[in-house]
Write a protein that holds these residues in place. Sequence first.
Motif, mmCIF file in Angstrom:
data_model
loop_
_atom_site.group_PDB
_atom_site.id
_atom_site.type_symbol
_atom_site.label_atom_id
_atom_site.label_comp_id
_atom_site.label_asym_id
_atom_site.label_seq_id
_atom_site.Cartn_x
_atom_site.Cartn_y
_atom_site.Cartn_z
ATOM 1 N N HIS A 13 -4.961 -9.221 1.409
ATOM 2 C CA HIS A 13 -4.036 -9.551 2.486
ATOM 3 C C HIS A 13 -3.339 -10.866 2.172
ATOM 4 O O HIS A 13 -3.918 -11.763 1.571
ATOM 5 C CB HIS A 13 -4.768 -9.628 3.823
ATOM 6 N N TYR A 53 9.730 -6.674 7.739
ATOM 7 C CA TYR A 53 8.534 -6.371 8.527
ATOM 8 C C TYR A 53 7.348 -6.003 7.635
ATOM 9 O O TYR A 53 6.199 -6.093 8.057
ATOM 10 C CB TYR A 53 8.822 -5.275 9.560
ATOM 11 N N GLN A 54 7.607 -5.616 6.384
ATOM 12 C CA GLN A 54 6.508 -5.279 5.463
ATOM 13 C C GLN A 54 5.600 -6.485 5.239
ATOM 14 O O GLN A 54 4.404 -6.332 5.032
ATOM 15 C CB GLN A 54 7.055 -4.779 4.111
ATOM 16 N N ASN A 56 4.675 -8.670 7.426
ATOM 17 C CA ASN A 56 3.696 -8.693 8.513
ATOM 18 C C ASN A 56 2.626 -7.628 8.318
ATOM 19 O O ASN A 56 1.476 -7.812 8.712
ATOM 20 C CB ASN A 56 4.393 -8.514 9.856
ATOM 21 N N ARG A 57 2.973 -6.497 7.716
ATOM 22 C CA ARG A 57 1.993 -5.448 7.448
ATOM 23 C C ARG A 57 1.004 -5.869 6.364
ATOM 24 O O ARG A 57 -0.100 -5.341 6.281
ATOM 25 C CB ARG A 57 2.696 -4.160 7.019
ATOM 26 N N ASN A 62 -1.571 -9.060 12.453
ATOM 27 C CA ASN A 62 -0.311 -9.540 13.026
ATOM 28 C C ASN A 62 -0.074 -8.758 14.298
ATOM 29 O O ASN A 62 -0.393 -7.575 14.377
ATOM 30 C CB ASN A 62 0.827 -9.308 12.024
ATOM 31 N N GLN A 65 1.348 -5.196 14.324
ATOM 32 C CA GLN A 65 0.496 -4.079 13.921
ATOM 33 C C GLN A 65 -0.042 -3.314 15.124
ATOM 34 O O GLN A 65 -0.461 -2.185 14.995
ATOM 35 C CB GLN A 65 -0.652 -4.568 13.042
ATOM 36 N N ALA A 71 4.079 0.017 11.905
ATOM 37 C CA ALA A 71 3.762 -1.345 11.492
ATOM 38 C C ALA A 71 2.268 -1.554 11.275
ATOM 39 O O ALA A 71 1.790 -2.668 11.358
ATOM 40 C CB ALA A 71 4.292 -2.335 12.520
ATOM 41 N N VAL A 72 1.527 -0.496 11.011
ATOM 42 C CA VAL A 72 0.091 -0.650 10.775
ATOM 43 C C VAL A 72 -0.134 -1.462 9.511
ATOM 44 O O VAL A 72 0.697 -1.463 8.596
ATOM 45 C CB VAL A 72 -0.628 0.716 10.680
ATOM 46 N N GLY A 73 -1.251 -2.183 9.461
ATOM 47 C CA GLY A 73 -1.551 -3.023 8.315
ATOM 48 C C GLY A 73 -1.683 -2.225 7.027
ATOM 49 O O GLY A 73 -2.124 -1.075 7.028
ATOM 50 N N ILE A 74 -1.269 -2.846 5.939
ATOM 51 C CA ILE A 74 -1.406 -2.241 4.613
ATOM 52 C C ILE A 74 -2.788 -2.577 4.088
ATOM 53 O O ILE A 74 -3.221 -3.731 4.128
ATOM 54 C CB ILE A 74 -0.317 -2.770 3.660
#
Length: 107
Positions: A13, A53-54, A56-57, A62, A65, A71-74
């Motif tokens: 992250h 916005y990527q 923040n993912r 964030n 998310q 916008a879910v986390g990567i």
Amino acid sequence: MEVMNKYITIKAHINGAPHESDFELKTETFPISVESGSNDVVVRSLYLSIDPYQINRMKSHNSLQNTSSFAVGIVPGEAIDAFGVGRVVASGHPGFEKGDLVSGMIS
């Protein structure tokens, strides 16, 4: 038939501005055949939109998310999905033929 698939992942992250060293290029073999009538479609990515916005993912958490399914986390180590354009290389779905251009979320 199989091809070598290349994709980008984040190593961990990210907090703050991302740097090239935060990313990793991975390769894996990927089958490009599908069974007729399976509704499976294999798409080769041509263009991906890496929007602000990527970033923040890529963070561990964030507030965005929690507000959107887009916008879910990567997850570090997994392919990054994004809105893009691709070309169908194999299809079992009756609505898509090899060579069709498609757009949508691509990973």
